[in-house]
Design a protein around this motif. Structure first.
Motif, PDB file in Angstrom:
ATOM      1  N   GLY A 231       2.649  -7.875  -6.457  1.00 20.86           N
ATOM      2  CA  GLY A 231       1.399  -8.225  -5.798  1.00 20.86           C
ATOM      3  C   GLY A 231       1.501  -8.115  -4.290  1.00 20.86           C
ATOM      4  O   GLY A 231       0.555  -7.702  -3.615  1.00 20.86           O
ATOM      5  N   LYS A 232       2.662  -8.434  -3.747  1.00 21.99           N
ATOM      6  CA  LYS A 232       2.845  -8.396  -2.289  1.00 21.99           C
ATOM      7  C   LYS A 232       2.837  -6.966  -1.756  1.00 21.99           C
ATOM      8  O   LYS A 232       2.224  -6.671  -0.732  1.00 21.99           O
ATOM      9  CB  LYS A 232       4.155  -9.088  -1.913  1.00 21.99           C
ATOM     10  CG  LYS A 232       4.462  -9.105  -0.429  1.00 21.99           C
ATOM     11  CD  LYS A 232       5.743  -9.871  -0.151  1.00 21.99           C
ATOM     12  CE  LYS A 232       6.114  -9.823   1.331  1.00 21.99           C
ATOM     13  NZ  LYS A 232       6.459  -8.472   1.779  1.00 21.99           N
ATOM     14  N   VAL A 233       3.546  -6.063  -2.460  1.00 20.60           N
ATOM     15  CA  VAL A 233       3.625  -4.672  -1.977  1.00 20.60           C
ATOM     16  C   VAL A 233       2.502  -3.808  -2.542  1.00 20.60           C
ATOM     17  O   VAL A 233       2.290  -2.686  -2.077  1.00 20.60           O
ATOM     18  CB  VAL A 233       4.997  -4.048  -2.310  1.00 20.60           C
ATOM     19  CG1 VAL A 233       6.119  -4.842  -1.687  1.00 20.60           C
ATOM     20  CG2 VAL A 233       5.210  -3.949  -3.831  1.00 20.60           C
ATOM     21  N   GLY A 234       1.798  -4.309  -3.546  1.00 22.32           N
ATOM     22  CA  GLY A 234       0.646  -3.596  -4.090  1.00 22.32           C
ATOM     23  C   GLY A 234       0.916  -2.777  -5.321  1.00 22.32           C
ATOM     24  O   GLY A 234      -0.020  -2.313  -5.982  1.00 22.32           O
ATOM     25  N   SER A 235       2.184  -2.562  -5.661  1.00 22.16           N
ATOM     26  CA  SER A 235       2.523  -1.767  -6.836  1.00 22.16           C
ATOM     27  C   SER A 235       3.962  -2.081  -7.238  1.00 22.16           C
ATOM     28  O   SER A 235       4.630  -2.899  -6.607  1.00 22.16           O
ATOM     29  CB  SER A 235       2.369  -0.265  -6.551  1.00 22.16           C
ATOM     30  OG  SER A 235       3.247   0.129  -5.517  1.00 22.16           O
ATOM     31  N   CYS A 236       4.430  -1.420  -8.280  1.00 22.85           N
ATOM     32  CA  CYS A 236       5.823  -1.621  -8.684  1.00 22.85           C
ATOM     33  C   CYS A 236       6.557  -0.277  -8.661  1.00 22.85           C
ATOM     34  O   CYS A 236       5.942   0.784  -8.771  1.00 22.85           O
ATOM     35  CB  CYS A 236       5.908  -2.247 -10.074  1.00 22.85           C
ATOM     36  SG  CYS A 236       5.020  -1.385 -11.376  1.00 22.85           S
TER      37      CYS A 236
END
Length: 315
Positions: A231-236
């Motif tokens: 969630g913090k970086v927007g993706s995995c």
């Protein structure tokens, strides 16, 4: 109990916070922008992720073990709440519980093999980390993951009254683990096992079950951290949890938890997480070559671990 008695009883934890404060204040004089509100928020955001992973690591280390599987446990957690739910908020209703069950179960498998089959913790957890890495690479064919669902983006990037949701989650988890360690039987069992597992067993403590639960919690908290990191970086993406393997152990060691087991306090781990984040920020701000940064960081953490072990041996 008066304030002086509390400080004396927890002087190791207080010392950890003083180190973090001195590092932050000292470098803020050299670089004024280092103490800006936005940077302070960033420090707590980064520390929260380390601290959540280190929460389960603290429980494991108190028993005298170690968990080297947290890196890819985080990555598994991130992919399960992104790819598996197809980046949909609606699917998180079953996606998050499934992720918690899977990471809890994998952690429990670590604990079972360590406590019941007597596999050395470092061998079992490192092996589990490699297995999870291979499984995820095979399933994804090395392709990057999908974007995180909107709810996780909110938790990882937004604030509530100026306080990041991620930090609020960390605070809640800190309260829960502190109650478990010092107000519940579970905590007393952990310390007893870490001091002497044989004596704990003859005292009526179900040693195997307690160790299995500690590794299960470690797996689950790593999964939670992975979901929040997505969630913090927007993706995995593959290997997104690799840096947290070393950092979680370092936070525990710097925080004063004995690497030999039997002694520890999660509030110390919180201070250790802050110290690591501040230290990394200082090394980056100094514009040192990446190799020098890595060497300095590794040396400081190594010294912290050595001090922890030597201190435990003396006691």
């Amino acid at each position: 109990m008066n304030i002086k008695a509390v400080i004396k009883k927890n002087q190791g934890v207080v010392f950890c916070y003083l180190i973090a404060l001195v590092l932050f204040a000292g470098f803020s004089v050299y670089m004024p922008g280092f103490a800006s509100l936005s940077h302070i928020r960033t420090v707590f955001l980064e520390s929260a992720l380390i601290g959540i992973v280190a929460l389960g690591q603290t429980l494991v280390v108190i028993t005298g073990g170690i968990d080297l599987s947290v890196a890819w446990m985080m990555t598994i957690g991130a992919y399960m709440v992104s790819n598996l739910v197809n980046s949909s908020n609606a699917n998180l209703v079953w996606g998050i519980p499934l992720m918690l069950v899977v990471t809890f179960g994998l952690g429990a498998l670590n604990g079972f093999c360590i406590s019941c089959l007597r596999v050395p913790a470092i061998v079992m957890t490192l092996g589990m980390n490699i297995i999870l890495q291979g499984a995820l690479v095979a399933l994804t064919q090395g392709s990057p993951g999908q974007s995180a669902p909107p709810l996780l983006l909110t938790l990882g990037q937004k604030n509530l009254f100026g306080i990041p949701y991620l930090v609020i989650i960390w605070i809640v988890m800190t309260v829960v683990v502190m109650l478990a360690l010092f107000k519940m039987k579970y905590g007393r069992k952990l310390f007893a096992i870490g001091n002497n597992a044989t004596v704990a067993k003859y005292s009526g403590i179900r040693v195997d079950n307690t160790i299995i639960l500690s590794y299960a919690i470690s797996g689950m908290t790593a999964g939670i951290a992975g979901a929040l990191l997505a969630g913090k970086v927007g993706s995995c993406y593959l290997a997104m949890g690799d840096t947290y393997q070393f950092q979680s152990i370092a936070a525990v060691a710097i925080g004063g938890t004995s690497m030999l087991g039997g002694k520890g306090n999660y509030l110390g781990t919180v201070a250790g997480s802050l110290t690591i984040t501040i230290l990394l920020g200082i090394l980056v701000a100094l514009n040192l070559p990446f190799g020098v940064q890595t060497m300095a960081y590794g040396l400081i953490v190594l010294i912290s671990v050595i001090v922890s072990v030597v201190s435990s041996n003396k006691k």
